[in-house]
Design a protein around this motif. Sequence first.
Motif, mmCIF file in Angstrom:
data_model
loop_
_atom_site.group_PDB
_atom_site.id
_atom_site.type_symbol
_atom_site.label_atom_id
_atom_site.label_comp_id
_atom_site.label_asym_id
_atom_site.label_seq_id
_atom_site.Cartn_x
_atom_site.Cartn_y
_atom_site.Cartn_z
ATOM 1 N N UNK A 75 -12.307 -0.566 1.792
ATOM 2 C CA UNK A 75 -13.672 -0.305 2.251
ATOM 3 C C UNK A 75 -13.696 -0.155 3.761
ATOM 4 N N UNK A 76 -14.444 0.837 4.238
ATOM 5 C CA UNK A 76 -14.635 1.061 5.665
ATOM 6 C C UNK A 76 -16.117 0.951 5.988
ATOM 7 N N UNK A 247 -8.110 -7.734 8.046
ATOM 8 C CA UNK A 247 -7.317 -7.419 9.238
ATOM 9 C C UNK A 247 -6.494 -6.144 9.066
ATOM 10 N N UNK A 248 -6.972 -5.230 8.253
ATOM 11 C CA UNK A 248 -6.178 -4.027 7.945
ATOM 12 C C UNK A 248 -6.437 -2.867 8.900
ATOM 13 N N UNK A 249 -7.574 -2.908 9.641
ATOM 14 C CA UNK A 249 -7.880 -1.876 10.640
ATOM 15 C C UNK A 249 -7.820 -0.458 10.065
ATOM 16 N N UNK A 250 -8.540 -0.245 8.979
ATOM 17 C CA UNK A 250 -8.607 1.085 8.381
ATOM 18 C C UNK A 250 -9.468 2.014 9.242
ATOM 19 N N UNK A 251 -9.217 3.323 9.117
ATOM 20 C CA UNK A 251 -9.994 4.320 9.855
ATOM 21 C C UNK A 251 -10.501 5.371 8.868
ATOM 22 N N UNK A 252 -11.281 6.323 9.363
ATOM 23 C CA UNK A 252 -11.817 7.375 8.494
ATOM 24 C C UNK A 252 -10.705 8.261 7.938
#
Length: 265
Positions: A75-76, A247-252
Motif C-alpha cells: 500500500x502507498x 519501513x519499506x519506502x515504496x514509491x509510485x
Amino acid sequence: MNFSKKQNVKRLALAGIAIALASTINAQTPEDKGLEIAKAAEQADLGFNSSTVELKMTLKNKNGQTSERSLTTKTLELTEDGDKSLIVFNSPKDVKGTSTLTFTHKEGPDDQWLYLPSIKRVKRISSNNKSGPFVGSEFAYEDLSSQEVEKYSYKFIEEKDGLLIVEQDPVDPKSGYTRRLVSYNKDKGYRIEKVEFYDRKNALLKTLTYLDYKLYKGKFWRASVFNMVNHQSNKETRLDFNDYNFDVNLTEDDFNQVSLKRAGN
C-alpha cells in the motif's frame, strides 16, 4: 462603572459566549457529525507513507468447507488523491501470480486492473463490475479501495457501547451498496470495528468485523483479522494478517501495470 459592575458584565458576556457555543454544538446535524467522525478517523491514520503485509485468506462455503490462499499486499499512501495498493496471490497453484492493482480516487470511479498469469494479460475492471466478488471471496472489488472521506455522504446514527455508528452512503451510483453502517472506536484512534453492508435493495448483505488490533509506530492501528460474513449466501472469507512492515519506502514506481505484471511472474 465600578470594578464589581465590570466583573458582572464580563461574567454575563462569558456566559453568553458559553451558551452560544453550546447551542452551536447542540445544533450540529447528524450529517455534520457523521462527516466529522469520518474526517477524524482519516486524520488519525495519516502519515504511514507505505506498508507491506503477508496474509492468509480462508474461504468457507455454505457447507462449512474451507480452502486457503496466501497473499502479499502493498500500500502507498497519497494525500492529494486516494491510496494505491497491489495485491498478489502466492498460493495455491491455481491462483498463484494473480494480481490486482487499485488506484483509489477521492472523486470519481477508482481505477483497477487484474493480471491473469494463465493468459499473461492485464484486464481492466470496469466500473460496472466493481461490486463483483474479488477472486471468489466475499470481498467485492470496491472493498479493496482505501477509505476516502469524499466517497460517501454521512449521517451519525448513535453512540452504542463506546462506538460511534455512522451511516455512509456511496457517492458512486455504480456501487453495489446502498449504504454501510460503520462502527468507529473513538477511544482507539477512531479505528473501525465493524462494517455492515446493505445491497441495492437495502437488505443486509454482509458484515465485516475487524479483530485483534495491533498498534504500529505508536500511532497506526491495524487489525490482525478481517472476517467478512455474507448473510445471504452463508459464505465467509477470513483474512489473517502477519505483522505489517512500515519501513519499506515504496514509491509510485511500485504501483503500475509493469509492476503488476512483474509481481505475477
